[in-house]
Design a protein around this motif. Structure first.
Motif, short mmCIF file in Angstrom:
data_model
loop_
_atom_site.label_atom_id
_atom_site.label_comp_id
_atom_site.label_asym_id
_atom_site.label_seq_id
_atom_site.Cartn_x
_atom_site.Cartn_y
_atom_site.Cartn_z
N VAL A 276 0.84 -1.20 0.00
CA VAL A 276 0.00 0.00 0.00
C VAL A 276 0.87 1.25 0.00
O VAL A 276 0.57 2.24 -0.69
CB VAL A 276 -0.94 -0.01 1.23
CG1 VAL A 276 -1.75 1.28 1.28
CG2 VAL A 276 -1.87 -1.21 1.18
N THR A 277 1.95 1.22 0.76
CA THR A 277 2.87 2.36 0.80
C THR A 277 3.50 2.60 -0.56
O THR A 277 3.67 3.75 -0.99
CB THR A 277 3.97 2.12 1.86
OG1 THR A 277 3.36 1.84 3.11
CG2 THR A 277 4.85 3.35 2.00
N ILE A 278 3.83 1.52 -1.26
CA ILE A 278 4.42 1.65 -2.60
C ILE A 278 3.40 2.24 -3.57
O ILE A 278 3.73 3.08 -4.42
CB ILE A 278 4.92 0.28 -3.09
CG1 ILE A 278 6.05 -0.22 -2.18
CG2 ILE A 278 5.40 0.36 -4.54
CD1 ILE A 278 6.56 -1.60 -2.54
N VAL A 279 2.14 1.83 -3.44
CA VAL A 279 1.07 2.39 -4.29
C VAL A 279 0.93 3.88 -4.05
O VAL A 279 0.81 4.68 -5.00
CB VAL A 279 -0.26 1.67 -4.03
CG1 VAL A 279 -1.41 2.39 -4.73
CG2 VAL A 279 -0.20 0.22 -4.49
N TYR A 280 0.96 4.28 -2.78
CA TYR A 280 0.89 5.71 -2.46
C TYR A 280 2.09 6.46 -3.03
O TYR A 280 1.98 7.60 -3.51
CB TYR A 280 0.84 5.91 -0.95
CG TYR A 280 -0.55 5.81 -0.35
CD1 TYR A 280 -1.59 6.57 -0.85
CD2 TYR A 280 -0.81 4.94 0.72
CE1 TYR A 280 -2.87 6.48 -0.30
CE2 TYR A 280 -2.08 4.83 1.26
CZ TYR A 280 -3.11 5.61 0.75
OH TYR A 280 -4.37 5.52 1.29
N ALA A 281 3.27 5.82 -2.99
CA ALA A 281 4.47 6.46 -3.53
C ALA A 281 4.30 6.74 -5.02
O ALA A 281 4.62 7.84 -5.50
CB ALA A 281 5.69 5.57 -3.28
N VAL A 282 3.78 5.76 -5.76
CA VAL A 282 3.57 5.95 -7.21
C VAL A 282 2.51 7.01 -7.46
O VAL A 282 2.67 7.89 -8.33
CB VAL A 282 3.15 4.60 -7.86
CG1 VAL A 282 2.79 4.81 -9.33
CG2 VAL A 282 4.27 3.58 -7.72
N LEU A 283 1.42 6.97 -6.69
CA LEU A 283 0.33 7.92 -6.87
C LEU A 283 0.79 9.36 -6.63
O LEU A 283 0.55 10.26 -7.46
CB LEU A 283 -0.82 7.57 -5.92
CG LEU A 283 -2.02 8.54 -5.91
CD1 LEU A 283 -2.68 8.59 -7.29
CD2 LEU A 283 -3.04 8.12 -4.84
N PHE A 284 1.45 9.59 -5.51
CA PHE A 284 1.90 10.95 -5.19
C PHE A 284 3.00 11.41 -6.15
O PHE A 284 3.10 12.60 -6.44
CB PHE A 284 2.38 11.02 -3.74
CG PHE A 284 1.27 11.10 -2.74
CD1 PHE A 284 0.43 12.21 -2.71
CD2 PHE A 284 1.05 10.08 -1.82
CE1 PHE A 284 -0.61 12.30 -1.79
CE2 PHE A 284 0.01 10.16 -0.91
CZ PHE A 284 -0.82 11.27 -0.89
N PHE A 285 3.79 10.47 -6.64
CA PHE A 285 4.82 10.85 -7.61
C PHE A 285 4.19 11.32 -8.92
O PHE A 285 4.59 12.35 -9.48
CB PHE A 285 5.76 9.68 -7.88
CG PHE A 285 6.76 9.95 -8.96
CD1 PHE A 285 7.89 10.71 -8.70
CD2 PHE A 285 6.56 9.47 -10.24
CE1 PHE A 285 8.81 10.98 -9.70
CE2 PHE A 285 7.48 9.73 -11.25
CZ PHE A 285 8.61 10.49 -10.98
N VAL A 286 3.18 10.59 -9.41
CA VAL A 286 2.51 10.96 -10.66
C VAL A 286 1.82 12.31 -10.52
O VAL A 286 1.94 13.18 -11.40
CB VAL A 286 1.51 9.86 -11.08
CG1 VAL A 286 0.65 10.33 -12.25
CG2 VAL A 286 2.23 8.58 -11.44
N LEU A 287 1.09 12.49 -9.41
CA LEU A 287 0.40 13.76 -9.19
C LEU A 287 1.40 14.91 -9.06
O LEU A 287 1.18 16.01 -9.58
CB LEU A 287 -0.48 13.68 -7.94
CG LEU A 287 -1.69 12.75 -8.04
CD1 LEU A 287 -2.42 12.67 -6.69
CD2 LEU A 287 -2.66 13.22 -9.12
N GLY A 288 2.49 14.65 -8.36
CA GLY A 288 3.52 15.68 -8.20
C GLY A 288 4.14 16.05 -9.53
O GLY A 288 4.39 17.24 -9.81
#
Length: 416
Positions: A276-288
């Protein structure tokens, strides 16, 4: 829509064939292989030959105790030297000994030493000898004071200190360690991505303007399509580069593991990270990326010279640096009030909110709120950016930042 894909493909192909992309990718691959096999590289440069130290002392007991203490270090041995100090120094200069140690008696009757070596910058030999002599001193003082060595060992032993969270949903110490490693990786990836690809987008627009190609493009393709074609074209370029890096990292780590070394991912503690933490990392990276890329395209449209592109994106870089610094501070206090507050600021959210999500058990609504703020900011910045881009691509001459922003908005209204 067809023109959008043509421009996206053109942006992607121009960049992927550029010398800067090829050189950057090759250098990065070398660094990745170096980091993933750093232990093997260090060992290959180390000299496996045992280093011998000449010990000069009138006290044979101290010499014997030092030799006994150094036995635990397999790379350093000591020899009782019967000659003079000058002779020992000459032996060191001739590289017959790695160093010479003269042990004398202090005013308190305890051992003290002078260490002689051709170079003292490296502590590879001096530090183990110092620690061994310290152990000799401790044993001597313990014996004089009639202290049981077992008692002294208990005093010196580190205290057992377990971190136990009372909240059932709180992160364990092991999970926090893994998250810190992932956050560090996210920090550097986000920072260098914005630095590299944000500059690419702004310079791409400035290059087209400086060659007057923009005047032709704007008559056939809408400015909005141009802007987002460049954003997604550079994003596709970044995805290609990251895939190459991931493949290089996988091969490098596999080679390191086959050599019997610890995996780099194990070293930073992300091997068993929560999915889940890795998914959040990808999500916030794309949005950023989308947020900063839209801002970079908007800023790039205000300049017509490459030398001005670096200057005008400087404020955006400062936002990334500020976010980076806050995240580093937040690693040790993720529940601080200022960390919580700044995690909702869209330009800080990718790093700060990811930090909180990884290290704290925060309510889902806080995560969704921060994501919603980021999405709304991207949409708002996209609308404003499209208007500024529409007018900015018609601006030429030296950039004056805020004044050009206003002029671009006015030109955009005239175009409508």
């Amino acid at each position: 829509m067809n023109k959008f894909w043509i421009m996206l493909t053109q942006t992607y192909m121009n960049r992927i064939k550029s010398k800067s992309f090829v050189i950057t990718t090759l250098v990065s691959i070398v660094l990745i292989f170096g980091l993933s096999n750093i232990q093997s590289i260090i060992e290959s440069f180390n000299n496996d030959k045992t280093k011998e130290v000449a010990v000069l002392s009138d006290n044979e007991e101290w010499t014997a105790a030092l030799q006994q203490s150094l036995k635990n270090n397999g790379k350093i041995t000591s020899t009782a030297y019967s000659g003079t100090l000058d002779e020992a120094k000459k032996e060191v200069e001739d590289e017959n000994f790695a160093a010479a140690v003269e042990i004398s008696e202090s005013d308190q009757g305890l051992p003290q030493a002078s260490f002689y070596s051709n170079q003292i910058a490296s502590t590879e030999v001096s530090e183990p000898v110092k620690q061994a002599l310290q152990q000799v001193k401790v044993n001597m003082v313990t014996k004089q004071a009639d202290i049981d060595p077992a008692v002294l060992q208990q005093i010196s032993a580190p205290v057992t200190f377990d971190l136990v969270a009372l909240e059932k949903s709180a992160k364990t110490a092991e999970e926090l360690t893994q998250t810190r490693g992932l956050v560090y990786i996210m920090l550097f990836v986000m920072y260098f991505s914005v630095l590299m690809y944000g500059n690419m987008i702004s310079t791409e627009v400035a290059t087209e303007k400086s060659s007057r190609v923009m005047e032709i493009l704007i008559s056939s393709v809408s400015p909005v399509s141009q802007m987002f074609a460049k954003i997604f074209g550079i994003a596709l370029l970044g995805l290609t580069q990251f895939c190459i890096f991931i493949l290089a990292g996988f091969l490098g780590i596999k080679q390191g593991v086959n050599s019997g070394n610890q995996s780099f991912l194990d070293t930073v503690g992300v091997t068993n990270a929560d999915p889940v933490t890795i998914v959040y990392a990808v999500l916030f990276f794309v949005l950023g990326y989308l947020l900063y890329a839209t801002l970079a395209a908007m800023l790039g449209s205000l300049v017509s010279r490459l030398e001005d592109a670096q200057q005008i994106v400087a404020p955006m870089m400062m936002l990334v640096v500020a976010s980076f610094i806050l995240a580093v501070f937040g690693l040790n206090m993720p529940d601080a009030a200022f960390i919580t507050a700044t995690s909702y600021f869209p330009f800080f959210t990718p790093l700060i909110m990811f930090l909180r999500v990884g290290m704290l058990d925060i309510p889902l609504w806080e995560v969704l709120l921060s994501i919603s703020i980021m999405v709304a900011s991207i949409i708002l910045l996209g609308i404003i950016g499209a208007r500024v881009y529409r007018g900015g691509v018609l601006l030429y001459g030296k950039s004056s930042s805020l004044k050009d922003f206003k002029r671009a908005m006015q030109l955009s209204k005239k175009e409508n």
